[in-house]
Design a protein around this motif. Structure first.
Motif, PDB file in Angstrom:
ATOM      1  N   LYS A   1       0.763  -0.994  -0.188  1.00 32.15           N
ATOM      2  CA  LYS A   1       0.005   0.113   0.037  1.00 32.15           C
ATOM      3  C   LYS A   1       1.046   1.053  -0.052  1.00 32.15           C
ATOM      4  O   LYS A   1       0.525   2.389  -0.848  1.00 32.15           O
TER       5      LYS A   1
ATOM      6  N   ARG B   1      -4.957   4.009 -12.387  1.00 37.27           N
ATOM      7  CA  ARG B   1      -5.041   4.858 -11.152  1.00 37.27           C
ATOM      8  C   ARG B   1      -6.220   4.601 -10.341  1.00 37.27           C
ATOM      9  O   ARG B   1      -7.261   5.115 -10.811  1.00 37.27           O
ATOM     10  N   PRO B   2      -6.380   3.986  -9.159  1.00 35.32           N
ATOM     11  CA  PRO B   2      -7.464   4.136  -8.259  1.00 35.32           C
ATOM     12  C   PRO B   2      -7.748   5.450  -7.864  1.00 35.32           C
ATOM     13  O   PRO B   2      -6.980   6.432  -7.937  1.00 35.32           O
ATOM     14  N   SER B   3      -9.010   5.597  -7.427  1.00 33.93           N
ATOM     15  CA  SER B   3      -9.401   7.007  -7.006  1.00 33.93           C
ATOM     16  C   SER B   3      -8.687   7.275  -5.690  1.00 33.93           C
ATOM     17  O   SER B   3      -7.961   6.527  -5.048  1.00 33.93           O
ATOM     18  N   ASN B   4      -8.677   8.358  -5.199  1.00 33.19           N
ATOM     19  CA  ASN B   4      -7.888   9.066  -4.159  1.00 33.19           C
ATOM     20  C   ASN B   4      -8.645   8.179  -2.760  1.00 33.19           C
ATOM     21  O   ASN B   4      -7.572   8.105  -1.750  1.00 33.19           O
ATOM     22  N   ASP B   5      -9.712   7.831  -2.965  1.00 30.05           N
ATOM     23  CA  ASP B   5     -10.285   7.473  -1.684  1.00 30.05           C
ATOM     24  C   ASP B   5     -10.450   5.511  -1.785  1.00 30.05           C
ATOM     25  O   ASP B   5     -11.397   5.226  -1.409  1.00 30.05           O
ATOM     26  N   TYR B   6      -9.633   5.181  -2.751  1.00 31.89           N
ATOM     27  CA  TYR B   6      -9.370   3.788  -2.539  1.00 31.89           C
ATOM     28  C   TYR B   6      -9.695   2.977  -1.323  1.00 31.89           C
ATOM     29  O   TYR B   6      -9.235   3.591  -0.296  1.00 31.89           O
ATOM     30  N   GLN B   7      -9.993   1.716  -1.567  1.00 35.71           N
ATOM     31  CA  GLN B   7     -10.252   0.918  -0.185  1.00 35.71           C
ATOM     32  C   GLN B   7      -9.557  -0.509  -0.654  1.00 35.71           C
ATOM     33  O   GLN B   7      -9.777  -0.979  -1.842  1.00 35.71           O
TER      34      GLN B   7
END
Length: 160
Positions: A104, A119-125
């Motif tokens: 991570k 690219r994942p979003s900034n709030d990825y989980q």
């Protein structure tokens, strides 16, 4: 005066003594492979090894040591042992993380270097899938493949 301990003068910290082979591993200048069962002292050996490398200058500042564990409690235990045995200025150059935390941290650090469509979003989980999650995914994939084939047959039969 050097801030480092001479290699020949370095001694294990907070333990009476190390088994001779463990002491060789700790002071070695080569990669070593250690196999031992639970409770045999592997974590202590790693902590002593980290202290040896940091305190003798074999890992000179500003270089750091990274230890990667499978479990959170193992990573924390090793980090704590090194912190108890080294001066703070040395202990801060020792990182002990889990594979997940390390992965991570890499993603977070290099997020902007990824192509935008990956690219994942900034709030990825992070998700921790189970075997059932994978089974469901495979079933959905198989269904969608069948649906695509069926749709192609319909399109072909209807002249599209």
């Amino acid at each position: 005066m050097s801030k480092y301990i001479k290699i020949s003068d370095w001694q294990p910290i907070d333990v009476d003594d190390l088994e001779p082979n463990a002491f060789k591993v700790v002071k070695s200048n080569k990669n070593q492979y250690v196999i031992a069962g639970p409770g045999a002292g592997k974590t202590e050996l790693l902590a002593q090894r980290a202290c040896f490398l940091l305190q003798t200058g074999m890992c000179p500042s500003p270089k750091k040591i990274l230890a990667i564990s499978f479990k959170k409690d193992s990573a924390k235990n090793l980090k704590n042992r090194v912190a108890e045995r080294c001066k703070n200025e040395d202990a801060v150059r020792f990182d002990s993380l889990t594979f997940d935390a390390f992965s991570k941290s890499l993603l977070d650090r290099f997020l902007s270097a990824l192509p935008e469509h990956w690219r994942p979003s900034n709030d990825y989980q992070l998700l921790f899938p189970t075997h059932r999650t994978f089974d469901n995914f495979i079933e959905q994939l198989a269904r969608s493949q069948t649906d695509m084939q069926l749709q192609q047959e319909i399109d072909r039969d209807s002249g599209y």
